[in-house]
Scaffold this motif. Structure first.
Motif, PDB file in Angstrom:
ATOM      1  N   ARG A   1      49.489  43.298  45.378  1.00 32.32           N
ATOM      2  CA  ARG A   1      49.830  44.648  44.587  1.00 32.32           C
ATOM      3  C   ARG A   1      51.088  43.163  43.510  1.00 32.32           C
ATOM      4  O   ARG A   1      50.984  43.405  41.944  1.00 32.32           O
ATOM      5  CB  ARG A   1      51.219  45.162  45.064  1.00 32.32           C
ATOM      6  CG  ARG A   1      49.911  46.618  45.812  1.00 32.32           C
ATOM      7  CD  ARG A   1      50.428  48.118  45.795  1.00 32.32           C
ATOM      8  NE  ARG A   1      49.731  48.784  46.550  1.00 32.32           N
ATOM      9  CZ  ARG A   1      48.746  49.266  46.262  1.00 32.32           C
ATOM     10  NH1 ARG A   1      48.092  49.432  45.110  1.00 32.32           N
ATOM     11  NH2 ARG A   1      48.151  49.620  47.210  1.00 32.32           N
TER      12      ARG A   1
ATOM     13  N   THR B   1      48.886  43.036  50.977  1.00 31.85           N
ATOM     14  CA  THR B   1      48.292  44.529  50.279  1.00 31.85           C
ATOM     15  C   THR B   1      49.593  44.135  49.394  1.00 31.85           C
ATOM     16  O   THR B   1      49.793  44.495  48.362  1.00 31.85           O
ATOM     17  CB  THR B   1      48.824  45.944  51.254  1.00 31.85           C
ATOM     18  OG1 THR B   1      47.622  45.800  51.586  1.00 31.85           O
ATOM     19  CG2 THR B   1      48.975  46.850  50.158  1.00 31.85           C
TER      20      THR B   1
ATOM     21  N   GLN C   1      43.385  46.043  49.823  1.00 33.45           N
ATOM     22  CA  GLN C   1      42.241  46.387  50.871  1.00 33.45           C
ATOM     23  C   GLN C   1      42.109  45.517  51.775  1.00 33.45           C
ATOM     24  O   GLN C   1      41.724  44.596  51.117  1.00 33.45           O
ATOM     25  CB  GLN C   1      40.685  47.289  51.214  1.00 33.45           C
ATOM     26  CG  GLN C   1      41.298  48.977  50.496  1.00 33.45           C
ATOM     27  CD  GLN C   1      39.929  49.507  51.185  1.00 33.45           C
ATOM     28  OE1 GLN C   1      38.970  49.063  50.776  1.00 33.45           O
ATOM     29  NE2 GLN C   1      39.888  51.229  50.770  1.00 33.45           N
TER      30      GLN C   1
ATOM     31  N   THR D   1      44.730  53.510  38.425  1.00 29.76           N
ATOM     32  CA  THR D   1      44.666  53.097  39.720  1.00 29.76           C
ATOM     33  C   THR D   1      44.084  51.796  40.385  1.00 29.76           C
ATOM     34  O   THR D   1      43.355  51.583  39.510  1.00 29.76           O
ATOM     35  CB  THR D   1      43.829  54.687  40.400  1.00 29.76           C
ATOM     36  OG1 THR D   1      42.166  54.440  40.165  1.00 29.76           O
ATOM     37  CG2 THR D   1      44.079  55.881  39.809  1.00 29.76           C
ATOM     38  N   SER D   2      45.137  51.678  41.354  1.00 30.92           N
ATOM     39  CA  SER D   2      44.416  51.529  42.035  1.00 30.92           C
ATOM     40  C   SER D   2      44.760  50.381  43.686  1.00 30.92           C
ATOM     41  O   SER D   2      45.422  51.545  43.932  1.00 30.92           O
ATOM     42  CB  SER D   2      45.188  49.381  41.760  1.00 30.92           C
ATOM     43  OG  SER D   2      46.570  49.718  42.179  1.00 30.92           O
ATOM     44  N   SER D   3      43.889  49.892  44.543  1.00 30.27           N
ATOM     45  CA  SER D   3      44.244  49.786  45.973  1.00 30.27           C
ATOM     46  C   SER D   3      43.465  48.543  46.634  1.00 30.27           C
ATOM     47  O   SER D   3      42.758  47.294  45.457  1.00 30.27           O
ATOM     48  CB  SER D   3      42.820  50.651  46.575  1.00 30.27           C
ATOM     49  OG  SER D   3      41.510  50.249  46.063  1.00 30.27           O
TER      50      SER D   3
ATOM     51  N   THR E   1      40.355  46.684  44.293  1.00 32.35           N
ATOM     52  CA  THR E   1      40.307  47.611  42.470  1.00 32.35           C
ATOM     53  C   THR E   1      41.170  48.552  41.719  1.00 32.35           C
ATOM     54  O   THR E   1      42.053  48.309  42.204  1.00 32.35           O
ATOM     55  CB  THR E   1      39.283  49.042  43.190  1.00 32.35           C
ATOM     56  OG1 THR E   1      40.729  49.808  43.986  1.00 32.35           O
ATOM     57  CG2 THR E   1      38.216  48.666  44.757  1.00 32.35           C
ATOM     58  N   CYS E   2      40.929  49.024  40.424  1.00 32.62           N
ATOM     59  CA  CYS E   2      41.995  48.233  39.636  1.00 32.62           C
ATOM     60  C   CYS E   2      40.968  49.096  38.150  1.00 32.62           C
ATOM     61  O   CYS E   2      39.680  48.596  37.734  1.00 32.62           O
ATOM     62  CB  CYS E   2      42.376  47.205  39.289  1.00 32.62           C
ATOM     63  SG  CYS E   2      43.472  47.457  37.484  1.00 32.62           S
TER      64      CYS E   2
END
Length: 131
Positions: free
Chosen positions: A61, A57, A77, A73-75, A98-99
């Protein structure tokens, strides 16, 4: 001559805007995919599932930050199910990023305010290392 310039100027501005938007879209997609791959690779080098999730993670980032990609927003996983596979069996870690990339500052007709981009990366775990 003035009439011709008055007719061509908006078309040239539109073409320039499309070039800028296309370049930013290409950059964003490439960066998201590269960040997902970096995330999976970093996670595959970890010794345990918990450490792999945290390291993967963080690597995803940091990769987006280093490239200069700004996401609304981003994630990130990281799937660590590969650590449950018995030693000697091939296993692969995956990372999904995702972004939502903002495009509100590109003033083009029909251009959405933001685009939702996804990237997936994978990396193999060493088959014979202790899990």
């Amino acid at each position: 001559m003035a009439v011709e310039i008055a007719l061509l100027a908006p078309a040239l501005v539109l073409v320039l805007g499309l070039l800028v938007a296309g370049g930013r879209l290409w950059f964003a997609r490439t960066t998201v995919v590269e960040a997902a791959q970096a995330s999976a690779r970093a996670a595959s080098l970890a010794r345990g599932a918990g450490e792999a999730a945290a390291v993967g993670t963080d690597a995803g980032r940091q990769s987006m930050i280093t490239a200069g990609l700004r996401c609304a927003t981003s994630s990130v996983q990281v799937s660590t199910a590969a650590f449950a596979v018995p030693v000697g069996t091939p296993a692969t870690l995956t990372s999904d990023i995702t972004c939502d990339v903002p495009f509100g500052d590109v003033l083009l007709p029909g251009m959405p305010g933001s685009l939702h981009l996804t990237g997936r990366g994978s990396a193999a775990l060493d088959t014979y290392r202790a899990r």
